[in-house]
Write a protein that holds these residues in place. Structure first.
Motif, PDB file in Angstrom:
ATOM      1  N   CYS A  64      -4.013  -2.919  -5.093  1.00 15.89           N
ATOM      2  CA  CYS A  64      -4.992  -2.235  -4.240  1.00 15.89           C
ATOM      3  C   CYS A  64      -5.296  -0.865  -4.814  1.00 15.89           C
ATOM      4  O   CYS A  64      -4.392  -0.155  -5.253  1.00 15.89           O
ATOM      5  CB  CYS A  64      -4.455  -2.097  -2.810  1.00 15.89           C
ATOM      6  SG  CYS A  64      -5.730  -1.463  -1.707  1.00 15.89           S
ATOM      7  N   ARG A  66      -6.790   1.464  -2.989  1.00 13.52           N
ATOM      8  CA  ARG A  66      -6.974   2.400  -1.877  1.00 13.52           C
ATOM      9  C   ARG A  66      -5.663   3.103  -1.521  1.00 13.52           C
ATOM     10  O   ARG A  66      -4.593   2.713  -1.970  1.00 13.52           O
ATOM     11  CB  ARG A  66      -7.526   1.656  -0.645  1.00 13.52           C
ATOM     12  CG  ARG A  66      -8.814   0.887  -0.909  1.00 13.52           C
ATOM     13  CD  ARG A  66      -9.943   1.789  -1.362  1.00 13.52           C
ATOM     14  NE  ARG A  66     -10.340   2.722  -0.340  1.00 13.52           N
ATOM     15  CZ  ARG A  66     -11.317   2.524   0.538  1.00 13.52           C
ATOM     16  NH1 ARG A  66     -12.031   1.409   0.478  1.00 13.52           N
ATOM     17  NH2 ARG A  66     -11.618   3.424   1.444  1.00 13.52           N
ATOM     18  N   CYS A  68      -4.657   3.922   1.879  1.00 16.17           N
ATOM     19  CA  CYS A  68      -4.502   3.945   3.340  1.00 16.17           C
ATOM     20  C   CYS A  68      -3.104   4.473   3.672  1.00 16.17           C
ATOM     21  O   CYS A  68      -2.115   4.012   3.086  1.00 16.17           O
ATOM     22  CB  CYS A  68      -4.707   2.552   3.921  1.00 16.17           C
ATOM     23  SG  CYS A  68      -6.309   1.855   3.469  1.00 16.17           S
ATOM     24  N   TYR A  70      -1.130   4.077   5.979  1.00 16.59           N
ATOM     25  CA  TYR A  70      -0.217   3.249   6.774  1.00 16.59           C
ATOM     26  C   TYR A  70       0.307   2.029   6.035  1.00 16.59           C
ATOM     27  O   TYR A  70       1.230   1.372   6.481  1.00 16.59           O
ATOM     28  CB  TYR A  70      -0.953   2.767   8.050  1.00 16.59           C
ATOM     29  CG  TYR A  70      -2.389   2.342   7.790  1.00 16.59           C
ATOM     30  CD1 TYR A  70      -2.691   1.069   7.340  1.00 16.59           C
ATOM     31  CD2 TYR A  70      -3.434   3.255   7.950  1.00 16.59           C
ATOM     32  CE1 TYR A  70      -3.994   0.694   7.060  1.00 16.59           C
ATOM     33  CE2 TYR A  70      -4.750   2.886   7.678  1.00 16.59           C
ATOM     34  CZ  TYR A  70      -5.019   1.607   7.238  1.00 16.59           C
ATOM     35  OH  TYR A  70      -6.308   1.249   6.954  1.00 16.59           O
ATOM     36  N   CYS A  71      -0.269   1.688   4.891  1.00 13.60           N
ATOM     37  CA  CYS A  71      -0.071   0.343   4.325  1.00 13.60           C
ATOM     38  C   CYS A  71       0.793   0.348   3.063  1.00 13.60           C
ATOM     39  O   CYS A  71       0.548   1.122   2.128  1.00 13.60           O
ATOM     40  CB  CYS A  71      -1.445  -0.260   4.014  1.00 13.60           C
ATOM     41  SG  CYS A  71      -1.345  -1.865   3.217  1.00 13.60           S
ATOM     42  N   LEU A  73       0.778  -1.640   0.650  1.00 12.54           N
ATOM     43  CA  LEU A  73       0.089  -2.067  -0.579  1.00 12.54           C
ATOM     44  C   LEU A  73      -0.699  -0.920  -1.218  1.00 12.54           C
ATOM     45  O   LEU A  73      -1.287  -1.097  -2.284  1.00 12.54           O
ATOM     46  CB  LEU A  73      -0.866  -3.241  -0.297  1.00 12.54           C
ATOM     47  CG  LEU A  73      -0.316  -4.506   0.373  1.00 12.54           C
ATOM     48  CD1 LEU A  73      -1.336  -5.650   0.243  1.00 12.54           C
ATOM     49  CD2 LEU A  73       1.010  -4.931  -0.199  1.00 12.54           C
ATOM     50  N   ARG A  74      -0.737   0.236  -0.577  1.00  6.02           N
ATOM     51  CA  ARG A  74      -1.552   1.363  -1.082  1.00  6.02           C
ATOM     52  C   ARG A  74      -1.242   1.639  -2.557  1.00  6.02           C
ATOM     53  O   ARG A  74      -0.097   1.466  -3.009  1.00  6.02           O
ATOM     54  CB  ARG A  74      -1.354   2.604  -0.217  1.00  6.02           C
ATOM     55  CG  ARG A  74       0.029   3.197  -0.309  1.00  6.02           C
ATOM     56  CD  ARG A  74       0.322   4.129   0.860  1.00  6.02           C
ATOM     57  NE  ARG A  74      -0.632   5.213   0.973  1.00  6.02           N
ATOM     58  CZ  ARG A  74      -0.526   6.375   0.341  1.00  6.02           C
ATOM     59  NH1 ARG A  74       0.478   6.600  -0.498  1.00  6.02           N
ATOM     60  NH2 ARG A  74      -1.430   7.308   0.516  1.00  6.02           N
ATOM     61  N   GLY A 110      -5.286  -6.871  -1.351  1.00  6.90           N
ATOM     62  CA  GLY A 110      -5.655  -5.461  -1.374  1.00  6.90           C
ATOM     63  C   GLY A 110      -7.067  -5.346  -1.937  1.00  6.90           C
ATOM     64  O   GLY A 110      -7.678  -6.348  -2.336  1.00  6.90           O
ATOM     65  N   ARG A 185     -16.463   1.093   7.830  1.00  7.84           N
ATOM     66  CA  ARG A 185     -16.239  -0.349   7.982  1.00  7.84           C
ATOM     67  C   ARG A 185     -17.151  -0.970   9.037  1.00  7.84           C
ATOM     68  O   ARG A 185     -17.478  -2.150   8.937  1.00  7.84           O
ATOM     69  CB  ARG A 185     -14.763  -0.622   8.270  1.00  7.84           C
ATOM     70  CG  ARG A 185     -13.884  -0.364   7.042  1.00  7.84           C
ATOM     71  CD  ARG A 185     -12.454  -0.823   7.221  1.00  7.84           C
ATOM     72  NE  ARG A 185     -11.797  -0.927   5.918  1.00  7.84           N
ATOM     73  CZ  ARG A 185     -10.798  -1.744   5.633  1.00  7.84           C
ATOM     74  NH1 ARG A 185     -10.307  -2.529   6.556  1.00  7.84           N
ATOM     75  NH2 ARG A 185     -10.264  -1.777   4.430  1.00  7.84           N
TER      76      ARG A 185
HETATM   77 FE1  SF4 Z   1      -5.756  -0.252   2.739  1.00  7.90          FE
HETATM   78 FE2  SF4 Z   1      -3.605  -1.829   2.525  1.00  7.90          FE
HETATM   79 FE3  SF4 Z   1      -6.048  -2.959   2.708  1.00  7.90          FE
HETATM   80 FE4  SF4 Z   1      -5.291  -1.612   0.499  1.00  7.90          FE
HETATM   81  S1  SF4 Z   1      -4.382  -3.494   1.319  1.00  7.90           S
HETATM   82  S2  SF4 Z   1      -7.259  -1.415   1.579  1.00  7.90           S
HETATM   83  S3  SF4 Z   1      -4.045   0.038   1.305  1.00  7.90           S
HETATM   84  S4  SF4 Z   1      -5.004  -1.746   4.288  1.00  7.90           S
END
Ligand code: SF4
Ligand code: SAM
Length: 373
Positions: A64, A66, A68, A70-71, A73-74, A110, A185
């Protein structure tokens, strides 16, 4: 207006107003909440019936770009080992979905630009020509050209949670990405609908900085967008993220902060059913993570009508760590499938057949202005 009134034997208003939604979110009386669960369950039965649709989830990449807050996977989480499935691995999972009798596969990842437009379009085309499955995509805020190409290839639905309708909180937890400067979004959802996708969205319940008022507004926004699918689950802190490491992003008075509890999530599921009676609403994995024994069942009995058994090969599943201690990461697809079926049967519901798209027909009887007692 009083939502629950002893003099009128506890009526629950269908399609509650914004203020009424907030009052429900703050409601703690178990007897009154029982009425809410009942109203949501009756509305679910009336509009979408007893079938529970199975959507086979394939987590195709954990890369990913991004950040974010909270996540897990950021992009900033360097502890996570990354993977991307090959076309053959994805098609193997798709064949399992067919074998299990599912009507839909959900390809989620992601925001990974290693997933190229044409590569994915080809996979969507293969699924649509080689199987009877509906294809749902959940690949983040991709450029318009990608969303158009995948729709033209045959993708049916797109999931993109707007996460919060509070613009300030959104900006704080969801920094802008490379392709859509504003990362709005809600605008992307409208664009997806204009392309003919069924659209799904949702929020996390209890993100730090989320107030009762903003969560009520989120639910009202589900109604305004007339969503085809709505996914809501509890926020679960991940220690390798700014929010999970308790970096204070926005401080709100304690009494205004929504808790990220199981009970609060059921309230949001139930209210979502009341404002979007025809929508497909999953009983989410995040909810099952908070209550492994009964979370899925209680979600299904309080408004939900969809579950998403995981088809991702177990060796990758552990790496799709959005939040820690996710339920079912060690299960094989077969185990996941059998477990979901058993849970559905145990609560007296039926397993849905076919693609299970949004029903737009009128309910068995008109629900307008109805109250449940
Ligand atoms: Fe955001 Fe997680 Fe989706 Fe990546 S995977 S865009 S960090 S919510
Ligand atoms: N990347 C795509 C996107 O952002 O839409 C799809 C994958 S993303 C992991 C799917 C959803 O996971 C997000 O929309 C978010 O609501 C949820 N999520 C992320 N971090 C979470 C957390 N810590 N607790 C609960 N849900 C979380």
């Amino acid at each position: 207006m009083t939502l629950l009134d002893d003099k009128t034997s506890h009526t629950v208003k269908i399609s509650p107003s914004l203020d009424e939604i907030e009052a429900w979110l703050r409601e703690e009386d178990p007897k009154k909440l029982t009425k809410l669960w009942h109203a949501a369950d009756q509305t679910r039965k009336r509009y979408v019936g007893d079938d529970v649709h199975l959507r086979g989830l394939i987590e195709i990449s954990n890369y990913c770009c991004r950040q974010c807050a909270y996540c897990g996977l950021r992009a900033g989480n360097t502890r996570l080992e990354r993977y991307r499935l090959t076309e053959e691995e994805i098609m193997g999972c798709v064949q399992q979905a067919v074998r299990f009798g599912y009507g839909t596969v959900v390809l989620q990842s992601g925001e990974d630009y290693g997933i190229e437009r044409e590569w994915l379009a080809n996979i969507v085309r293969r699924i649509k020509t080689e199987t009877p499955l509906a294809v749902t995509l959940s690949l983040g805020e991709r450029p318009d050209e990608d969303l158009i190409a995948w729709r033209e290839a045959g993708a049916d639905r797109y999931l993109l949670r707007f996460e919060t309708s509070d613009p300030e909180l959104y900006r704080l937890i969801h920094p802008a990405g490379p392709h859509r400067r504003e990362g709005n979004r809600i605008e992307i959802l409208k664009f997806l609908r204009s392309l003919g996708y069924e659209i799904g969205s949702g929020v996390m319940v209890g993100i730090p900085g989320q107030t009762y008022q903003s969560l009520a507004n989120d639910i009202d926004t589900f109604r305004a967008l007339d969503l085809d699918m709505v996914g809501v689950g509890p926020y679960i802190g991940h220690p390798d993220t700014p929010l999970g490491a308790r970096v204070e992003i926005r401080v709100v008075p304690r009494e205004n902060q929504v808790p990220n509890t199981e009970l609060m999530t059921y309230k949001v599921v139930a209210l979502t059913r009341l404002v979007c009676p025809q929508a497909n609403i999953p009983s989410t994995t995040a909810l099952a993570t908070l209550n492994r024994a009964l979370g899925r069942e209680l979600g299904l009995q309080r408004g939900a009508n969809v579950v998403m058994p995981n088809l991702t090969p177990p060796q990758y599943r552990v790496k799709y760590e959005i939040y820690p201690a996710k339920v079912c990461i060690d299960e094989t697809a077969d185990q996941c499938h059998m477990c979901m079926r058993a849970r559905i049967m145990r609560i007296g519901r039926s397993v849905g057949s076919g693609q299970g798209g949004r029903k737009r027909s009128e309910p068995m009887a008109n629900n307008q202005g109805k109250t449940y007692t």
